[in-house]
Write an enzyme that holds these catalytic residues in place. Structure first.
Site, short mmCIF file in Angstrom:
data_model
loop_
_atom_site.label_atom_id
_atom_site.label_comp_id
_atom_site.label_asym_id
_atom_site.label_seq_id
_atom_site.Cartn_x
_atom_site.Cartn_y
_atom_site.Cartn_z
CB SER A 1 -1.98 2.81 -3.67
OG SER A 1 -2.59 4.12 -3.04
CB ALA A 2 -7.41 3.39 -2.65
CG ASP B 1 -1.88 1.35 1.38
OD1 ASP B 1 -2.40 1.68 0.43
OD2 ASP B 1 -1.67 2.05 2.56
CG LEU B 2 1.49 5.53 -1.86
CD1 LEU B 2 3.16 5.57 -2.15
CD2 LEU B 2 0.91 6.43 -2.96
CB THR C 1 0.70 10.71 1.90
OG1 THR C 1 0.80 9.06 1.71
CG2 THR C 1 1.79 11.19 1.12
CE LYS D 1 -4.47 6.36 9.46
NZ LYS D 1 -3.69 6.18 10.32
CD GLU E 1 -3.70 -1.57 3.11
OE1 GLU E 1 -3.65 -0.72 4.04
OE2 GLU E 1 -3.82 -1.38 2.03
CG ASP E 2 -1.83 2.90 6.48
OD1 ASP E 2 -2.31 2.40 5.26
OD2 ASP E 2 -2.17 3.99 6.73
CE LYS F 1 -5.91 -0.87 -0.88
NZ LYS F 1 -4.64 0.04 -0.15
#
Ligand code: G6P
Ligand code: MG
Length: 218
Positions: free
Chosen positions: A114-115, A9-10, A17, A45, A169-170, A145
């Site tokens: 990433s979304a 994930d970003l 960010t 998130k 993933e966070d 997601k």
């Protein structure tokens, strides 16, 4: 060594960010006359821009016309991009480059899932785009997601079967998406929030080479 797929994930995993998304959404909510908490923010998130705004408006018990909705999305993204434009490689989170380089040196598949529709721009700003074999972002998927679509596409893009993929993933939605894709989920953040993940670490400094080798060889 086997070839596994490592999907990153970003926002909140490679770069922090998540704090800029929070600030921009908070300013937007404040301009509409309400506020939301950091605990509520956890629910944003990993969630697409459209879905985030829907949730925020619901929290503020505010409804707007379709035209106004689009205007608010643009406003938020414009402010967010002001933060992004100031970014450089000092904002890459600790030890992310070490893990990316180790995976590459050991012929592992590495892709982004990433979304965000701003993913490429961010990876370019922090000068890390070339470390990814494939980028799957918010421009490539139709389901947000916790739907597994983004990670399934990220696996296909590097030609690795979903069950051979590992996701970093966070977000709660992202961990659920990884689990739904039958991938190994690694939560980056707090145990309290990410307890559905297979493994949880505070950050990449806690991820050892031995642990990565174990993921590769299992
Ligand atoms: C990530 C973030 C979310 C954000 C989404 C869309 O998943 O965690 O907070 O809403 O991307 O990002 P974008 O840059 O397209 O607004
Ligand atoms: Mg994230």
């Amino acid at each position: 060594m086997k070839r596994k797929g490592f999907i990153f994930d970003l926002d909140g995993v490679i770069v922090d960010t998540a704090k800029y998304h929070f600030l921009a959404w908070k300013n937007l909510a404040n301009s509409l006359g309400f506020d939301f908490t950091e605990i509520q923010n956890e629910q944003l998130k990993g969630v697409s821009r459209v879905e985030s705004l829907k949730k925020i408006l619901a929290w503020g018990e505010t409804s707007v016309s379709e035209e106004k909705f689009q205007e608010l999305m643009t406003l938020k993204n414009t402010e967010y991009l002001e933060f992004i434009n100031k970014m450089d490689d000092s904002e890459i989170l600790p030890d992310v480059p070490r893990v990316l380089d180790y995976l590459k040196d050991n012929n592992q598949g590495v892709s982004l899932g990433s979304a965000s529709k701003n993913a490429r721009i961010i990876l370019e700003k922090v000068n890390i785009l070339s470390k990814f074999e494939a980028i799957v972002d918010g421009n490539d998927v139709s389901k947000a997601k916790p739907d597994p679509e983004v990670f399934l596409n990220a696996a296909t893009a590097i030609n690795v079967k979903p069950e051979d993929c590992i996701v970093f993933e966070d977000s709660v939605a992202g961990v659920q998406a990884a689990n739904a894709a039958h991938m190994i989920s690694i939560g980056i953040g707090s145990q309290d929030v990410l307890h559905e993940a297979d493994y949880i670490f505070n950050d990449f400094t806690e991820i050892s080479t031995e642990f990565i080798n174990k993921l590769i060889n299992n």
